[in-house]
Every structure is written in structure tokens, then in C-alpha cells.
Scaffold this active site. Structure first.
Site, PDB file in Angstrom:
ATOM      1  N   GLY A   1      10.543  14.301  -4.458  1.00 52.73           N
ATOM      2  CA  GLY A   1       9.375  15.292  -4.878  1.00 52.73           C
ATOM      3  C   GLY A   1       8.906  13.832  -6.194  1.00 52.73           C
ATOM      4  O   GLY A   1       9.468  12.810  -5.832  1.00 52.73           O
TER       5      GLY A   1
ATOM      6  N   ALA B   1       0.808  -1.173  -0.060  1.00 50.75           N
ATOM      7  CA  ALA B   1       0.165   0.166  -0.274  1.00 50.75           C
ATOM      8  C   ALA B   1       0.841   0.865  -0.032  1.00 50.75           C
ATOM      9  O   ALA B   1       0.660   2.118   1.207  1.00 50.75           O
ATOM     10  CB  ALA B   1      -0.918   0.550   1.435  1.00 50.75           C
TER      11      ALA B   1
ATOM     12  N   GLN C   1      11.294  12.231  -0.027  1.00 46.49           N
ATOM     13  CA  GLN C   1      11.635  13.633   0.334  1.00 46.49           C
ATOM     14  C   GLN C   1      11.467  14.862  -0.927  1.00 46.49           C
ATOM     15  O   GLN C   1      11.135  15.151  -0.913  1.00 46.49           O
ATOM     16  CB  GLN C   1      12.851  14.125   1.017  1.00 46.49           C
ATOM     17  CG  GLN C   1      13.171  13.580   1.870  1.00 46.49           C
ATOM     18  CD  GLN C   1      14.315  14.147   3.235  1.00 46.49           C
ATOM     19  OE1 GLN C   1      14.800  13.760   2.590  1.00 46.49           O
ATOM     20  NE2 GLN C   1      14.204  13.639   4.633  1.00 46.49           N
TER      21      GLN C   1
ATOM     22  N   ARG D   1      24.039  10.301  -9.165  1.00 45.27           N
ATOM     23  CA  ARG D   1      23.822   9.494  -7.935  1.00 45.27           C
ATOM     24  C   ARG D   1      24.835   8.524  -7.784  1.00 45.27           C
ATOM     25  O   ARG D   1      25.387   8.026  -6.939  1.00 45.27           O
ATOM     26  CB  ARG D   1      22.521   8.967  -7.629  1.00 45.27           C
ATOM     27  CG  ARG D   1      21.827   9.139  -6.499  1.00 45.27           C
ATOM     28  CD  ARG D   1      20.882   8.529  -5.625  1.00 45.27           C
ATOM     29  NE  ARG D   1      19.878   9.561  -5.899  1.00 45.27           N
ATOM     30  CZ  ARG D   1      18.554   9.948  -5.232  1.00 45.27           C
ATOM     31  NH1 ARG D   1      17.564   8.735  -5.282  1.00 45.27           N
ATOM     32  NH2 ARG D   1      17.718  10.725  -5.420  1.00 45.27           N
TER      33      ARG D   1
HETATM   34  C1  SIN Z   1      15.962  12.670  -1.862  1.00 43.87           C
HETATM   35  O1  SIN Z   1      15.391  13.298  -2.492  1.00 43.87           O
HETATM   36  O2  SIN Z   1      17.362  13.095  -2.876  1.00 43.87           O
HETATM   37  C2  SIN Z   1      15.345  10.901  -2.758  1.00 43.87           C
HETATM   38  C3  SIN Z   1      15.204  11.387  -4.224  1.00 43.87           C
HETATM   39  C4  SIN Z   1      14.566  10.377  -4.937  1.00 43.87           C
HETATM   40  O3  SIN Z   1      14.874   8.906  -4.353  1.00 43.87           O
HETATM   41  O4  SIN Z   1      14.320  10.260  -6.025  1.00 43.87           O
END
Ligand code: SIN
Length: 510
Positions: A46, A10, A44, A274
Site C-alpha cells: 500500500g 505510465a 501489494q 528488508r
Molecule cells: C510488499 O507488499 O511487501 C511490498 C511493499 C513494498 O515493496 O513497498
């Protein structure tokens, strides 16, 4: 009577699938109260979507394809990017409080590897919680959805024809119920809880991969785990996140002496892809120099208002991010691989669908573009729902009673989580992966085929089979990218056939 659609999970993908399956009857299983233990709530950044005048779905798709290091399913990327703006409008109409600028335009953040500012946010860093609250309200009001809170999915019912006949569920008292389904949708989220350091609920351990694999489903690219570079390093489990949007705002990464180390690593410095940032942070820590996110100049006094979740997490750990750099470390954050599906969530097993993080459409390739995950749940959840409700399903009769897999005892789970972090983490090599597979064999011999061990085996086997480095998968013994971009795709029998390279090296034991 036709059996209902049963959805396990969910988070955003499960809830969106449930809503769009109307008018078909849906039974929604969640092991906790709605909203608890869902990674969605902790997102966090979006939702990424081409919402500004200088952006387009083509650019969003191109960034997604580029981040994925040669392995993105380009049709999936185009579908995602084209559907993005409408999904934001749909969530907004449901009450998700996305921020707007004073002139009415969407307020958009910039995150790593995006060529435009395109991340629609909610109250600074509250996107996941805000969106989930709106979805929960809608699902609670939807007459076609029966919500079973505290009902934990524990496996799948095999049909007489080898397909999926429904879900084995444990009620809040732990009693078993076999729930027949006309279609079963797996939406159980991540497997990053298999790692000792994770930003996801630790209960997310890839259970759905194990259930689907037992029915013969193929698991794709399981070795691609994304490590978030800036989890707040205060020893909490799970580790709170310091959103990438902070770096988008200009926060910098420094070592203990204050040296800004990303400048020498990549031309985009803190906004490099990343995986590049995660490896750099990992190497700083390994070299004993420490890694800190310094947002004092970039955010400063605006911290409590702009990033309330990060601010609260820091203050709870005794760090005031307005005045102090935040200690950070990479943490397992997102699983790019998963149960192989087509673009409508179909797994290839009759009656069985998967959506969201536990599925692999190939959208994220080897490295997910930041803030594409919530949109993935929306776009492919909706598509799965549309497909399922337009199909006419005969009920599938369950074959023999399938057993529920044994749970891994606490000590063994701790050993496994530590070994996953050490041996199939930000950097891996053949020797460590071999030790990990030997450990999984040993734990399985002692404790049985627990779901967590099956999911861990897929990650280890995929990482050993991938004899190159690409995206989130970095082999320190094979640091180059291979000439051809290939997927790993394995059934459970194939994963079991991947054996340690050499005799296991002593050191890992329960
Ligand atoms: C973040 O707010 O750094 C994470 C966002 C995500 O993992 O897409």
C-alpha cells in the site's frame, strides 16, 4: 507553439506528474496498454503515510532515515512524510478505494522497520491495482493529456545546447518518431528486470538510466537494489510477491524442518529491515535448508479475502497457503538508486526531469522503507509537475539525429539476467563483480551499447566502487559498514572507467 511536456512511462509517478501538469499540454508515452507492465499495478502492501492518531510525519521521516542506513536525503524524507496524508486524501478523492475501519478511520497495516502501523491498503493486497485504476480513469478524462498507448520511448533527442530536446519514440508498428518536448519527464520505473529473478515486469531494465546517461546525466547509488525477501519461489518470471503485510499479520519464516530461523538473526525477527531478512532467506536457501513463509496460523482461512492476489498466485502454483507454508526466495524488487535529481525532479540536464523509481532524490538511501515507493511517485511527481509548469521553457532545437540503441538479443539478455542475479545479487564480492563487468564488456563488443548493458554496467560499477556493505548492498568480501556514508555518483564515462579487479574467471559466457 510551445512543444508539449513529454512523459515516458505510465506508472504512478508518470500518471501523477501528467495529471498535475495541467493546464500544460502533455503527451504520455506507454509501450503497452495503460496499466500493463507497470510495477505499480503489482504493488501489494500500500502507501505509507502518518494517518493514525499515534503517528506523525516526524516519526515516518525518522523511520525512513533509519532504514536508509546513513544515506537518506533527510529533506526528501521530511517532504515525503509531510505530504503523505494529503496525497492519500487526493487519491481517495479520485476514487482509489482505500480501506477504512468500521469507525471510519483508515485501515492501516504494519510493515517491517515502521514504528507504527501506517500502510494504507486497498482490498487487502490490491493497493497498486486499485490506485492505478483510479489514476488511469483520471488521466483518460483529462483533456490536457494525449495518451499514446503502444508507443515505446527508445531514447532522447539531444538539443543543440546539450540539453534534452524531446523523446525518440517507436509507434506500435515500430516506426521512429522524434517528439519535441518543452520538458521531458522520465518515469519508466525499475531496472530489476535485469535480474533473472524479479518481482517487477521483466521489461523494466533501466532504459531511462541509459538514455539520461548518454546525455551526460549522473547516475547515483546504482548498486542499491532492494531484494524482497518473500517472492513466491515457483520458478515464474516475474516471481509473484508474498507481501510483507503477511509478516506484519504474524506470518513466520521457517526452514524445511519447521525451524523459525529469523529469531536467531535479528531482535525484530520477521519484521527486521528488508535487507536483513533477504540475506537470511538467501543464506537458508544456499545452505540447502529452504525458506518458507508460514501464514497458516496468522491468516489461515481468511487468506482468500484478506490477501486475494497472494492467494491466487499460490493456488495457481498448486500451493494452498491456508494449509501449506509458501516456498519463498529473495527477488530483485526495487531500485533505490537512479538518475540523480533534485527534489523537483530536475536532472541537471536542461529540459530533462526524472520521477519515481528511475530517479534518485536520495530519499531511500541504501534501503527503502516498505511502502514508501508509491508515495515517492506521488510526492515527487507532483513537485516535478509544479516546477515544470511554472517555468517558461524555450523549445530546444534537436541537434544531429541521435540513433536508437540496439536491442540486446534474447540469448544475450538471458545471460545478462543470470549473471546479474549471480554476481550483483543479495550478496556480492569483488571477484564476481569483476566477472560481471568483463561479461558486460564482452556483450557490448558483440552487440553494441544496448540500454540494458549500460544500466547493468552502472549497477556493477557502483557495487565494485562501494568498498563496504550498507543497506541493500552486501559485499561478502567487505562485510563492514564504512565509517563515512558516501554516495556513488557516476557519469557513463566514469562507470566505464571502473575496471575488473583481476583477470576474469572463466565460467560466464553467452
Ligand atoms: C510488499 O507488499 O511487501 C511490498 C511493499 C513494498 O515493496 O513497498
Amino acid at each position: 507553439m510551445t512543444a508539449p511536456i513529454v512523459i515516458a512511462g505510465a506508472g504512478i509517478a508518470g500518471l501523477w506528474t501528467a495529471l498535475h501538469a495541467a493546464p500544460r499540454r502533455v503527451v504520455l508515452l506507454t509501450g503497452w496498454a495503460l496499466g500493463e507492465n507497470a510495477s505499480t499495478a503489482w504493488a501489494q502492501g500500500g502507501v505509507a503515510a502518518a494517518l493514525s492518531g499515534d503517528d506523525s510525519p516526524a516519526l515516518h521521516a525518522a523511520d525512513t532515515i533509519c532504514a536508509g542506513a546513513g544515506l537518506v536525503n533527510e529533506d526528501a524524507a521530511r517532504l515525503l512524510a509531510e505530504a503523505g496524508p494529503a496525497e492519500i486524501e487526493a487519491l481517495h478523492a479520485l476514487g482509489a478505494p482505500f480501506e477504512r475501519e468500521a469507525d471510519g478511520r483508515w485501515a492501516l497495516s504494519r510493515e517491517a522497520a515502521h514504528s507504527r502501523a501506517r500502510v494504507a491498503r486497498v482490498k487487502g493486497d490490491q493497493a497498486g491495482a486499485g490506485i492505478l485504476a483510479a489514476l488511469i480513469g483520471a488521466v483518460r478524462a483529462a483533456p490536457h493529456v494525449e495518451i499514446r498507448e503502444g508507443w515505446r520511448a527508445a531514447g532522447l533527442l539531444q538539443g543543440e545546447d546539450g540539453g534534452c530536446a524531446g523523446v525518440i519514440a517507436l509507434d506500435p508498428e515500430g516506426r521512429r518518431h522524434d517528439l519535441p518536448a518543452s520538458a521531458t519527464v522520465l518515469a519508466t520505473g525499475s531496472l530489476c528486470g535485469l535480474y533473472a529473478v524479479t518481482t517487477t515486469p521483466w521489461t523494466s531494465q533501466g532504459q531511462a538510466l541509459a538514455w539520461a546517461a548518454r546525455l551526460g546525466a549522473v547516475i547515483e547509488d546504482a548498486e542499491f537494489v532492494q531484494f524482497h525477501p518473500t517472492a513466491i519461489d515457483t520458478g515464474q518470471d516475474p516471481a509473484p510477491l508474498a507481501t510483507e503485510a503477511l509478516r506484519g499479520e504474524g506470518a513466520i519464516l521457517i526452514d524445511r524442518t519447521g525451524r523459525r530461523f529469523m529469531r536467531g538473526v535479528h531482535p525484530d525477527a520477521e519484521l527486521a529491515p528488508r535487507d536483513v531478512v533477504a540475506r537470511a532467506v538467501h543464506r537458508q536457501i544456499k545452505a540447502g535448508r529452504g525458506a518458507y513463509l508460514d501464514a497458516r496460523a496468522a491468516v489461515g482461512e481468511a487468506f482468500p479475502e484478506r490477501f486475494p492476489a497472494v492467494f491466487a498466485a499460490c493456488m495457481a502454483a498448486g500451493i494452498d497457503p491456508r494449509r501449506q507454508p509458501i516456498p519463498v526466495a529473495p527477488a530483485a524488487h526495487y531500485h533505490m538508486g537512479g538518475i540523480a535529481t533534485d527534489l523537483d525532479g530536475f536532472t541537471g540536464i536542461a529540459g530533462l526531469y526524472a520521477v519515481g523509481e528511475c530517479a534518485s532524490t536520495g530519499l531511500h538511501g541504501a534501503n527503502r522503507l516498505a511502502s514508501n515507493s508509491l508515495l515517492d511517485g506521488l510526492v515527487f511527481g507532483r513537485r516535478a509537475a509544479e516546477t515544470i509548469k511554472s517555468a517558461s521553457f524555450a523549445n530546444i532545437s534537436p541537434a544531429n539525429q541521435t540513433g536508437v540503441a540496439p536491442a540486446l538479443p534474447g540469448g544475450a539478455l538471458r545471460t545478462l539476467r543470470g549473471a546479474m542475479a549471480a554476481e550483483v545479487g543479495v550478496e556480492r564480492d569483488g571477484a564476481g563483480l569483476s566477472r560481471l563487468i568483463a561479461l558486460i564488456d564482452d556483450l557490448e563488443a558483440r552487440h553494441g551499447e544496448a540500454d540494458a548493458l549500460i544500466a547493468a554496467r552502472f549497477v556493477a560499477a557502483g557495487a565494485l566502487a562501494r568498498t563496504e556493505s550498507r543497506g541493500g548492498h552486501f559485499r561478502s568480501d567487505l562485510p563492514r559498514r564504512g565509517v563515512q556514508a558516501l554516495h556513488t555518483r557516476m557519469t557513463l564515462a566514469e562507470a566505464r572507467a571502473i575496471r575488473p579487479l583481476a583477470a576474469p574467471i572463466a565460467g560466464l559466457a553467452e
